[in-house]
Design an enzyme around this catalytic site. Structure first.
Site: not given
Lengths: 149, 447
Positions: A135, A104, A116, A138, A100-101, A110-111
């Protein structure tokens, strides 16, 4: 993608806020970004310390949007672990938050899709609900960013 | 649809930066002000969806800023941020119209839920305005006329491209008749027996766009009480016209690209793939190539849409068509209003020919409509078209700043047929600012 492990920082005590007894994640990111890294690389720091940004009570991690560095804390990811397969679940949570990070750092935001990886998790339940993948939107946006270099 | 704009007002840099960074990752457009005074300066030019204001600041306090904001915009959503121990100030803020308050440091969950709640209620207002916009769009003029060489070229081009089933991109300024050109292509194509489904991408709030295009399955979301077909499905056998394509979000761009590639899509909440056979015509007044360079529009989608493209000329480049168009509008409006106005006098026509018509055909149409209403004989004279009357043109503005602003906004909305996107562009403000001003001044399309 090549991955390697380095010990760039001995500790993150420089980011400790004595009043809150937590570590300021942005201060760690600043230190990491000042390192001399190979071109096009990203750096992920993993810590057991509890992280915060001044306005929020805590964060699971933080990243420079479109930058090179990010950090994830396992401190709150250890919450509510079940008796069985604890390590496996914790490992999954950590990997999800690292990805996740890292997302970025490739400009992903953010989704709204709860499954996701780029969904913002407000609770540990949210982290567990996410799957180990992005997803369709993304994934495409990430591919675009990778093509741009 | 533009991004949600949030203004953070805090005199502590570290608070502004940490909150700003967090909100940016959530996809919001974040602006920051270090003082109440700086915030007021920003508010003058930008309409924010949410203001996050620290109560305790040097200089103007958060409470004073709240009072100022509420006096000029009672609908502004202001959330106060306060340190532990300043609860009484927060209660005072709530009495003064603050939406809520947050105790810092706050749980990320609290802020997220609060912002979502504010945006949800704002979306309902947008939805109502969109429905009205849609109604007006249906009542627009239906003909496409012009004897100028520029328009003759366009007619020839339309004749050539109509039988081919390729995607078409029509560019051109607001009010040049891009929608009419799209309809003309459809009418002359082999698909003319099928439906012509238009959708104004700039007028539809983002949260409605997906279900509007793709439809939804019963139960897909709270209000989905039954299955609904989207425009893509309804356009089967016909033409889908995507107006203001430059305004669609990155997510919708990805979806549209997939539809163009596969010709298959899913309803929101649906699992069955749906096939639909339609031709796409898109239109924009935006410089898409610049938007691509800025990363705001997908290059792959642009190339998919831009198979055949042409530009609709502005009215100032085909002035010889003004008399014909003006007479056509005069005939229609005098019939509709049951008024015996049947000519436009020579001086009026001269004025019309001299004017540059920045709002193009739509501005001309509205000017003639207004003239038919105010005209006192069977002939329209320059005085019936106040914007061309030299006396009125040179008259100093009277009234308070607010009155002048209200009148200017009303005129712009009228000349843009109450299309919010176009009016906002003409006024040089964003859509949410315009919505807020419409509400503030109690303006409506019915006069």
């Amino acid at each position: 993608m090549e991955t390697s492990i380095h010990r760039y920082l001995e500790n993150i005590d420089f980011a400790l806020d004595h009043n809150r007894n937590q570590y300021h994640s942005t201060a760690v990111l600043d230190r990491l970004s000042s390192l001399d890294l190979p071109a096009n690389s990203r750096i992920v720091a993993l810590t057991e310390k509890d992280l915060f940004i001044p306005i929020l009570t805590h964060v699971y991690g933080e990243a420079e949007l479109g930058g090179v560095s990010c950090i994830v804390s396992s401190s709150r990811l250890k919450d509510d672990l079940p008796a069985i397969e604890r390590d496996k679940l914790l490992g999954n949570r950590i990997i999800k938050e690292i990805l996740h990070e890292l997302g970025h750092t490739f400009h992903l935001l953010h989704c709204r899709d709860k499954s996701c990886l780029m969904h913002y998790c407000r609770s540990i339940r949210d982290v567990d609900r996410k799957v180990m993948g992005m997803c369709r939107y993304c994934s495409i946006l990430l591919e675009d960013q990778l093509k741009r270099g | 649809m533009p991004k949600t704009k949030i203004l953070i007002v805090d005199d502590e840099l570290i608070m502004r930066e940490s909150l700003g960074g967090w909100l940016e990752r959530d996809g919001y457009e974040v602006h920051k002000a270090a003082s109440g005074e700086e915030a007021l300066e920003l508010i003058r030019n930008i309409r924010f969806d949410v203001l996050l204001v620290d109560i305790k600041m040097n200089g103007m306090s958060g409470i004073d800023l709240l009072k100022e904001v509420k006096s000029s915009d009672p609908d502004a959503a202001v959330v106060m941020i306060t340190a532990y121990g300043s609860i009484s100030s927060s209660i005072e803020a709530m009495k003064l119209g603050a939406q809520d308050y947050l105790l810092k440091p706050f749980d990320p969950n609290e802020l997220g839920v609060l912002i979502e709640k504010i945006l949800e209620s704002r979306a309902k207002t947008l939805e109502n305005l969109y429905l009205r916009d849609q109604y007006r769009e249906r009542t627009r003029f239906e003909s496409m006329i012009g004897q100028s060489p520029r328009m003759q070229e366009i007619f020839n081009l339309i004749e050539d491209i109509s039988p081919i089933d390729s995607t078409v991109l029509i560019t051109g300024e607001t009010g040049t008749g891009k929608g009419l050109a799209a309809k003309a292509i459809h009418t002359q194509s082999p698909r003319c027996e099928g439906p012509f489904m238009g959708i104004n991408c700039g007028a539809i709030p983002e949260h409605l766009m997906e279900s509007e295009l793709f439809g939804y399955q019963k139960g897909a979301f709270t209000d989905a009480k039954e299955n609904k077909k989207g425009k893509l499905e309804l356009a089967n056998g016909g033409t889908l016209f995507l107006d203001e394509i430059g305004e669609i979000s990155m997510r919708m761009q990805i979806d549209l690209l997939r539809v163009l590639e596969d010709r298959v899509f899913y309803r929101v909440g649906g699992t069955q793939p749906i096939e639909s056979d339609f031709r796409i015509i898109a239109a924009t007044n935006m410089d898409i190539e610049t938007a691509i360079k800025k990363g705001q529009f997908r290059e792959d989608l642009y190339y998919r849409l831009n198979v055949i493209s042409f530009k609709m000329p502005p009215l100032r480049e085909r002035k010889e068509d003004i008399p014909l168009l003006a007479k056509q509008f005069l005939f229609r409006f005098s019939q509709e209003m049951n008024r015996e106005v049947n000519r436009i006098d020579r001086d009026t026509m001269d004025e019309m020919m001299l004017y540059e018509w920045p709002g193009n055909i739509r501005e001309l149409e509205n000017a003639v409509e207004r003239a038919v209403v105010v005209c006192k004989s069977d002939s329209i004279i320059p005085g019936d078209l106040p914007i061309f009357s030299p006396e009125l043109r040179e008259q100093p503005l009277s009234g308070t700043l607010m009155e002048v602003e209200k009148e200017h906004i009303r005129k712009t909305l009228d000349s843009n047929d109450w299309n919010i996107s176009r009016s906002a562009k003409a006024l040089g403000i964003d859509r949410s600012t315009l919505y807020s001003k419409i509400k503030k001044y109690g303006l409506s399309g019915n006069g």
